[in-house]
Structure formats: C-alpha cells, structure tokens
Enzyme design. Structure first.
Site, PDB file in Angstrom:
ATOM      1  CD  GLU A  48      -2.943  -0.606  -0.173  1.00  0.00           C
ATOM      2  OE1 GLU A  48      -3.095   0.588  -0.581  1.00  0.00           O
ATOM      3  OE2 GLU A  48      -3.506  -1.623  -0.849  1.00  0.00           O
ATOM      4  CB  CYS A 203     -15.578   2.623 -13.895  1.00  0.00           C
ATOM      5  SG  CYS A 203     -16.327   3.874 -13.874  1.00  0.00           S
ATOM      6  CB  CYS A 210     -20.612   1.633 -19.936  1.00  0.00           C
ATOM      7  SG  CYS A 210     -20.066   3.351 -19.306  1.00  0.00           S
ATOM      8  CB  CYS A 213     -20.017  -1.772 -16.427  1.00  0.00           C
ATOM      9  SG  CYS A 213     -20.092  -1.105 -14.660  1.00  0.00           S
ATOM     10  CB  CYS A 219     -24.215   3.279 -13.705  1.00  0.00           C
ATOM     11  SG  CYS A 219     -23.253   4.538 -13.978  1.00  0.00           S
TER      12      CYS A 219
HETATM   13 FE1  SF4 Z   1     -18.647   3.349 -14.697  1.00  0.00          FE
HETATM   14 FE2  SF4 Z   1     -21.112   3.405 -14.932  1.00  0.00          FE
HETATM   15 FE3  SF4 Z   1     -19.918   2.868 -17.012  1.00  0.00          FE
HETATM   16 FE4  SF4 Z   1     -20.199   1.133 -14.838  1.00  0.00          FE
HETATM   17  S1  SF4 Z   1     -21.793   1.914 -16.254  1.00  0.00           S
HETATM   18  S2  SF4 Z   1     -18.340   1.737 -16.241  1.00  0.00           S
HETATM   19  S3  SF4 Z   1     -20.063   2.501 -13.227  1.00  0.00           S
HETATM   20  S4  SF4 Z   1     -19.693   4.568 -15.786  1.00  0.00           S
END
Ligand code: SF4
Length: 389
Positions: A48, A203, A210, A213, A219
């Site tokens: 870290e 992200c 997205c 995701c 989101c």
């Molecule tokens: Fe980021 Fe939202 Fe896109 Fe997912 S859907 S990658 S959380 S902006």
C-alpha cells in the site's frame, strides 16, 4: 447533472444485489496481484505504501525484491535509513520510504511488531493516511473499513452521477459516507478489492467500458448519459519549469557527492552537489554555487566552471526540472561539509541516489567524464592539493 443526491441513489438501489454483482465479477475478473495472495499485514502495508504515487505495474516489478531484502518488519526496523532508501530507488517519492522505516520502528518498539487492527489506531503511524489505514485494516484483517482512492472515487461519482469535485468537501465527505454505508455487514476485503478493480479495469478515466460493467444497471451517470462528464476534478496546475545546476568535482578516482538533509525532497539521498538557479543568475554562477555548497571552502567565486557535460530532464511534484551538470575545478584546498564525501564507482553503486542522479551519472560515464573506466576524461579533474581519503 442528475436530479438524484447520493442519499437518493442509496435509497433507490438494492444494496445486496449491488454487492453481489460486483463481488461476483471480482472473483472472476479481478486482478491477481502478489499482495493479494497474503493476509500478512506487513506485506500488505508495504504494497500500500508503494502504491501511493506509483503504478501497479511498477510496484509489481519491485515488490518481491524489496520483501526479499526486508522479509519482516523487525528486519526493516533494524535496517539503516540508507539501506531502505537504496532499496526504494526508482520508486520515487522517497518520503514514503523514510516514513515506512519510521513506522516499522514504532510498530516494533511499541507494539511488539504487531499492527493494530483498527483504522483509527493505524492512522497514528507515520505515513498512514485515512485511505492507507483503512486499506490495511480491510485487506489484512478483513475489518469493516471503507476505502476511497482514485479508482473508487471515480466509480462512486459516476454511479451516483454526482457533480462537484469528489476530492473536496462536501462531495468527498458524502462519498466516504457512501463507501461505508455500502460495505457488507461484517467483511470488506473482497468488496473493497472489487470496487478498486472495477475502477481500474472497467470504469477507467477515459472511455469507460460501460458495456462490460457488472453494475451498469445501478449507474445513474449511465442512465443520464453523462458518464464522459464525470468526475468533475479540478484541473491540475501547470507544472513550473525550473533549472538545476550540478557540479562535477573530481579528485583522483573519486567524485564529490553530498547527502540531502532535513525534510528536503530526497532527504537522505546522495547526489552531485546541486542548486536551483536563482532568477537572473547565470548558469555558470549557479554551477559555481553548486560546487561551493558541498564545501566549507573555497567559496563560489574560487571555482572555474568548464563546459556543460550532461543534461537530464525530469518531473518532481509540480515542477519540470532541467538538470545541467558542469565540471568545477579549483586550485584552492578543499574543506568538505560534514554532509559531503568522496565516492568511487563502488560507493556510488551502494549509496541511495535518485533516478535523475543515476541518469546523470550514466550520461557522465558514457561521455568519459567520470574518473574511472577506459574513457576517462581529464576535462573535469580538479587541480587541488588534497589527497583523496
Ligand atoms: Fe462506470 Fe457506470 Fe460505466 Fe459502469 S456503467 S463503467 S459504473 S460509468
């Protein structure tokens, strides 16, 4: 931006389903990092601290060798500061290494070598801020501790479609509260790792993926089509350009080096004597001043400065630095400052030096300006009466 606030977003989503989706994704797609193979707080703490200001790819290269050199907190605590700085070479931001060393000494001297498990107690140790203390508590002890760093900050900002700078109040406070509220009831390790990996892999700052995701359905930025507008970080200030002058002073087979002191950048590191050029000062006057700072005598006006030998450009904090090196010679007897010494090639390899200084020495060596090797040059040899120690 969105009509929702962070608290409205929290009320809108199914927290259990969000946690399940992100942890499930992490177990399949998360990064296999060396410091995730352990729950040893010492090894996690080292990772870290290294990861502050340094990329995962660089830390991956350096992590194992550092731990081979200092395999336990007791061995790190007993090491000299020079040894620790030497092992840190190339990672930059050497203050981290000094604080790492200090914290090891505190843990060994006052805590029997065992880290406390509470973030509030960890945060009292040198070099552990709010994020690092929480990360150590979470990853080593699986404590219920929220984290917020660059990746999670961006992720939460987009999930909630929050406007404002997430590094500053009031949004920063709201995001810390959100990160805590969203933690599972008893553990945090996988959930926090999942958040960080999703921010780092999906992200991402530019062109987030997205379509891949696992939490797209939660989101708000995606729903509102404002992903590319977030987060609203304050632009970084332009870097200021500065000129540094270093002096190459040679005696016999050795060069004069000096150790940075106090709380200066690179404190504890060795370097060719160096100064920052003052406004209106000529480069030769600054190089003569650089020669003089390593010595009690002679003074700057008693040095002859030759032609420029090497130039290294590098960045440090908010500065773009151009470091020029000039040979300096004098016929006056030399009286060294206590922080200065003569060093041969073997000494330079052993002593801690910053990357720009190593690059500078490399250039000087390549140009035959150092007093060892077959291409040695006489251009910067000093005509002084002192014998090398
Ligand atoms: Fe980021 Fe939202 Fe896109 Fe997912 S859907 S990658 S959380 S902006």
């Amino acid at each position: 931006m969105s009509g929702l606030s962070v608290s409205q977003w929290l009320r809108r989503i199914d927290r259990a389903k969000f946690r399940q989706a992100i942890v499930h994704w992490y177990r399949r797609k998360g990064r296999k990092l060396p410091w995730r193979r352990t729950t040893d707080p010492y090894r996690i703490w080292v990772s870290e601290i290294m990861l502050q200001q340094t990329t995962v790819a660089t830390v991956r290269e350096r992590y194992d060798s550092f731990l081979e050199r200092f395999p336990s907190i007791e061995i790190l605590a007993k090491a000299t500061r020079e040894d620790v700085l030497h092992a840190w070479q190339g990672l930059g931001y050497y203050r981290r290494a000094r604080l790492l060393h200090q914290a090891a000494q505190v843990v060994v001297a006052t805590m029997n070598g065992r880290f406390p498990q509470e973030p509030a107690e960890l945060q009292r140790l040198p070099g552990l801020g709010r994020y690092t203390a929480a990360a150590l508590a979470s990853f080593a002890f699986d404590a219920r501790a929220p984290i917020l760093e660059a990746n999670t900050l961006r992720l939460w900002t987009r999930l909630t479609a929050s406007s404002g700078d997430p590094k500053r109040a009031p949004l920063n406070d709201q995001l810390w509260t959100l990160a805590e509220t969203m933690l599972p009831a008893r553990t945090s390790r996988d959930f926090n790792n999942a958040l960080m990996d999703l921010g780092a892999l999906v992200c991402v700052p530019k062109m987030p993926r997205c379509g891949d995701c696992p939490v797209q359905r939660f989101c708000q930025a995606f729903d509102d089509d404002v992903v590319s507008l977030l987060p609203q970080l304050k632009p970084r200030p332009e870097k200021e350009s500065v000129r540094h002058l270093a002096a190459l002073i040679i005696k016999g087979k050795k060069v004069l080096i000096t150790q940075r002191g106090g709380d200066q950048t690179w404190a504890g590191m060795w370097e060719l004597p160096r100064v920052e050029r003052s406004p209106g000062e000529s480069v030769r006057a600054a190089a003569a001043r650089a020669a003089a700072i390593a010595l009690v005598a002679p003074t700057a006006d008693q040095w002859n400065i030759g032609r420029r030998l090497a130039t290294v450009r590098h960045g440090i904090m908010n500065h773009n630095v151009t470091l020029d090196c000039y040979p300096a010679a004098t016929s006056e007897p030399l009286r060294l400052q206590p922080s200065s010494r003569w060093a041969n090639a073997a000494d330079l390899a052993r002593l801690p030096m910053s990357s720009p200084q190593r690059t500078l020495l490399q250039q000087l060596g390549d140009r035959g300006a150092l007093p060892w090797g077959s291409t040695r040059s006489s251009i910067c040899r000093v005509r002084n009466r002192n014998a090398a120690p």
